[in-house]
Design a protein around this motif. Sequence first.
Motif, short mmCIF file in Angstrom:
data_model
loop_
_atom_site.label_atom_id
_atom_site.label_comp_id
_atom_site.label_asym_id
_atom_site.label_seq_id
_atom_site.Cartn_x
_atom_site.Cartn_y
_atom_site.Cartn_z
N VAL A 20 29.02 -12.70 -21.43
CA VAL A 20 29.02 -13.19 -20.05
C VAL A 20 29.55 -12.08 -19.14
O VAL A 20 30.74 -11.79 -19.12
CB VAL A 20 29.89 -14.46 -19.91
CG1 VAL A 20 29.89 -14.95 -18.47
CG2 VAL A 20 29.38 -15.55 -20.85
N GLN A 21 28.64 -11.48 -18.37
CA GLN A 21 29.00 -10.29 -17.60
C GLN A 21 29.49 -10.61 -16.18
O GLN A 21 30.11 -9.77 -15.53
CB GLN A 21 27.80 -9.33 -17.51
CG GLN A 21 26.72 -9.72 -16.50
CD GLN A 21 25.74 -10.75 -17.05
OE1 GLN A 21 26.02 -11.43 -18.01
NE2 GLN A 21 24.57 -10.83 -16.42
N GLY A 22 29.20 -11.81 -15.69
CA GLY A 22 29.57 -12.12 -14.31
C GLY A 22 29.71 -13.61 -14.09
O GLY A 22 29.79 -14.41 -15.05
N THR A 57 25.38 -11.89 -11.80
CA THR A 57 25.62 -13.26 -12.23
C THR A 57 25.10 -13.51 -13.64
O THR A 57 23.97 -13.15 -13.95
CB THR A 57 24.92 -14.25 -11.26
OG1 THR A 57 25.31 -13.95 -9.93
CG2 THR A 57 25.28 -15.68 -11.59
N PHE A 58 25.94 -14.14 -14.47
CA PHE A 58 25.46 -14.53 -15.80
C PHE A 58 24.41 -15.62 -15.68
O PHE A 58 23.32 -15.53 -16.24
CB PHE A 58 26.62 -15.01 -16.67
CG PHE A 58 26.18 -15.63 -17.97
CD1 PHE A 58 25.62 -14.85 -18.97
CD2 PHE A 58 26.31 -17.00 -18.18
CE1 PHE A 58 25.19 -15.43 -20.16
CE2 PHE A 58 25.89 -17.58 -19.37
CZ PHE A 58 25.33 -16.80 -20.37
N CYS A 59 24.75 -16.69 -14.95
CA CYS A 59 23.80 -17.79 -14.78
C CYS A 59 24.24 -18.66 -13.61
O CYS A 59 25.38 -19.11 -13.55
CB CYS A 59 23.73 -18.64 -16.05
SG CYS A 59 22.61 -20.05 -15.92
N ALA A 60 23.30 -18.89 -12.68
CA ALA A 60 23.59 -19.70 -11.51
C ALA A 60 23.32 -21.18 -11.74
O ALA A 60 23.41 -21.98 -10.80
CB ALA A 60 22.78 -19.21 -10.32
N LYS A 95 36.05 -9.37 -16.59
CA LYS A 95 37.00 -9.98 -15.66
C LYS A 95 36.30 -10.58 -14.44
O LYS A 95 36.92 -11.32 -13.67
CB LYS A 95 38.03 -8.95 -15.22
CG LYS A 95 37.47 -7.79 -14.41
CD LYS A 95 38.57 -6.81 -14.04
CE LYS A 95 38.04 -5.63 -13.21
NZ LYS A 95 39.12 -4.68 -12.88
N TYR A 96 35.03 -10.26 -14.26
CA TYR A 96 34.27 -10.79 -13.13
C TYR A 96 33.62 -12.13 -13.45
O TYR A 96 32.97 -12.72 -12.58
CB TYR A 96 33.19 -9.79 -12.72
CG TYR A 96 33.74 -8.41 -12.42
CD1 TYR A 96 34.47 -8.16 -11.27
CD2 TYR A 96 33.56 -7.37 -13.32
CE1 TYR A 96 34.99 -6.90 -11.00
CE2 TYR A 96 34.09 -6.10 -13.07
CZ TYR A 96 34.80 -5.88 -11.91
OH TYR A 96 35.33 -4.63 -11.65
#
Length: 250
Positions: A104-106, A60-63, A126-127
């Motif tokens: 942004v990885q996720g 997750t990039f950020c929750a 893409k995630y």
Amino acid sequence: MTQPYVNINIENQVGIIEFFHPAHNSLPGDILTKLAQTITDAGTNDDIKVIVLKSGKDRTFCAGASFKELININDAETGKVFFSGFANVINAMRKCPKFIIGRVQGKTVGGGVGLASATDYCMATKYASIKLSELNVGIGPFVVGPAVERKIGLSAMTQIAIDANSFYDAEWAKDKGLFTKVFEDIETLDAEVKAFAEHLCTYNPEAMKDMKQAFWKGTEDWDTLLADRAVISGRLVLSDFTKETLKRFK
């Protein structure tokens, strides 16, 4: 490392700011404070020409907001202070005289969408699906809303703010202008971010500073606007609806 942190490394004149929290990179108040200060300091560091904003680990990039802190808010002033943390980070990014490149990885949720929107150029995998989930808990994306609307437009922001239970995929976010490029995997993303940021360092820093100021024209009132929005969120987090909803997360 499993402890929360905000750190910065300088590589080839690129200031790489990384934040991490073991709860899916959620953002409690102390991390928000450190992040805002780190961005501000990087903006005045002559060894840095371009900034990259990223989060730790590969999921997750950020929750978004810290639910642990949200649950423990019991008065309006505490609520205002908490939501002002997001306002301060967005304003630090807005005022920073250097381009901020987002990595942004996720998945990114709530306040995380605000951070991505406040970057000047944002690349993702893409995630990296996005969701504005605030209405789900009875609040609303008031603080991050101006940044999101500025980036993707009122119509798209309205769509994801109302449809608060749905993730919108990275291609949707790219089509709306949040992401500039979407890659198949983290390795490709990192290579592209590195190459792009280092290439930007070859440009005239005065030109980039003036360009950034021009890009953000019309946001000069955001110190006041986002503070006022933090008051709204701080009030709503005390509502019976939100208090009951947040109990599920205990």
